[in-house]
Motif scaffolding. Structure first.
Motif, short mmCIF file in Angstrom:
data_model
loop_
_atom_site.label_atom_id
_atom_site.label_comp_id
_atom_site.label_asym_id
_atom_site.label_seq_id
_atom_site.Cartn_x
_atom_site.Cartn_y
_atom_site.Cartn_z
N VAL A 246 0.80 -1.00 0.39
CA VAL A 246 0.33 -0.44 0.15
C VAL A 246 0.48 1.09 -0.13
CG1 VAL A 246 -1.63 1.50 1.29
CG2 VAL A 246 -1.36 -1.08 1.37
N PHE A 247 2.09 1.37 0.56
CA PHE A 247 2.94 2.62 0.66
C PHE A 247 3.30 2.79 -0.15
CE2 PHE A 247 3.37 1.46 6.04
CZ PHE A 247 2.37 1.87 5.72
N PHE A 248 3.57 1.36 -1.13
CA PHE A 248 4.83 1.89 -2.53
C PHE A 248 3.10 2.74 -3.83
CE2 PHE A 248 5.62 0.04 -6.51
CZ PHE A 248 7.10 0.83 -6.86
N ASP A 249 2.27 1.97 -3.24
CA ASP A 249 1.39 2.60 -3.86
C ASP A 249 1.29 4.84 -3.27
OD1 ASP A 249 -0.96 1.82 -6.65
OD2 ASP A 249 -2.00 2.97 -4.68
N LEU A 250 1.12 4.23 -2.47
CA LEU A 250 0.96 6.08 -2.25
C LEU A 250 2.30 6.92 -2.82
CD1 LEU A 250 -0.43 5.25 1.18
CD2 LEU A 250 -1.76 6.58 -0.77
N VAL B 87 -6.87 3.53 4.53
CA VAL B 87 -5.84 4.97 5.01
C VAL B 87 -6.53 6.03 5.24
CG1 VAL B 87 -3.91 3.60 4.05
CG2 VAL B 87 -5.25 4.78 2.46
N VAL B 88 -6.02 6.91 5.87
CA VAL B 88 -6.85 9.00 5.93
C VAL B 88 -5.36 9.35 5.27
CG1 VAL B 88 -7.68 10.33 7.05
CG2 VAL B 88 -8.52 7.78 8.21
N VAL B 89 -5.87 9.97 4.40
CA VAL B 89 -4.34 11.19 3.22
C VAL B 89 -4.92 12.17 3.67
CG1 VAL B 89 -3.45 11.80 1.44
CG2 VAL B 89 -4.34 9.16 2.17
N GLY C 289 -8.65 12.65 2.65
CA GLY C 289 -9.68 11.78 1.59
C GLY C 289 -8.98 10.84 2.66
N GLU C 290 -10.34 9.57 2.20
CA GLU C 290 -9.80 8.29 2.60
C GLU C 290 -9.77 6.98 1.65
OE1 GLU C 290 -13.55 6.79 5.94
OE2 GLU C 290 -12.16 8.88 7.06
N GLY C 291 -8.78 6.71 1.46
CA GLY C 291 -8.70 5.00 0.82
C GLY C 291 -9.02 3.82 1.62
N ARG D 185 -8.91 -0.37 -5.41
CA ARG D 185 -8.04 1.20 -4.81
C ARG D 185 -9.51 1.15 -4.63
NH1 ARG D 185 -5.16 1.40 -8.02
NH2 ARG D 185 -3.18 1.13 -7.35
N GLN D 186 -9.69 2.07 -3.80
CA GLN D 186 -11.05 3.66 -4.07
C GLN D 186 -10.77 4.63 -2.67
OE1 GLN D 186 -15.37 2.45 -2.71
NE2 GLN D 186 -14.44 2.95 -1.61
#
Length: 194
Positions: A47-51, A161-163, A170-172, A188-189
């Motif tokens: 997930v972190f790599f995607d972020l 996640v909360v961004v 945003g929430e993912g 991924r939403q």
């Protein structure tokens, strides 16, 4: 009591039946077992790599992650909320079932405060940060992550996640599947709240 072959056979059959019954109960309760920190690490690193990637695949300079999860609770409906229904419709029925199991597990982990262990991400553009850093990031500008939830067979995971961005956030929701010993994002939403 005399131990004849029929008596020994009956006794051993009873023992096997009891052991099998306990094994089935154990299998059903495996969803309550705390996942290993290595499993959490592999899922979260995916997930972190995607972020740290943007929509074009070029990396962002830095992603700061808070070492503690968001303070507010989640329920299964929050985790599985289909803001973008077209994304969820692409999942197979068995993936949806496993995602529900994973969402239920995530909610249980939040309730008992079973957080993931902090680790050093393999990607040096990602860091767990306790306080504001010299790069000017505010303390509240860090990404927050709830502990991952897992399906009963631990082959599907869900991560929330909360961004933060500006004064908004945003929430993912990520749904991942383990395939060939590698975690792959199958959904991924993101939902942004202005």
């Amino acid at each position: 009591m005399r131990f004849t072959i029929p008596v020994i056979f009956a006794y051993s059959s009873l023992c096997v039946a009891v052991i099998c019954q306990q094994y089935v109960k154990l299998g059903k309760s495996m969803a309550n077992v705390r996942p290993s920190s290595a499993l959490d690490k592999r899922v979260l690193e995916t997930v972190f790599f995607d972020l740290v990637q943007d929509g074009e695949g070029s990396p962002r300079e830095h992603v700061a992650v808070a070492p503690e999860p968001p303070a507010y609770k989640q329920n299964v409906e929050d985790v599985l909320y289909q803001y973008h229904k077209e994304l969820w419709e692409k999942l197979k029925p068995e993936e949806l079932k496993a995602a529900r199991e994973a969402a239920e597990h995530l909610v249980r982990r939040i309730k008992v405060k079973d957080v993931f262990r902090i680790f050093k991400p393999a990607n040096d553009r990602i860091a767990f940060e306790d306080e504001a850093q010299p790069n000017g990031l505010r303390r509240d500008a860090r990404i927050r992550v709830w502990p991952p939830g897992y399906s009963h067979d631990t082959k599907v995971a869900i991560v929330r996640v909360v961004v933060p961005w500006s004064i908004h956030h945003g929430e993912g929701t990520y749904v991942l599947a383990e395939r060939n010993d590698k975690w792959t994002i199958i959904l991924r939403q993101f939902v942004y709240y202005p």
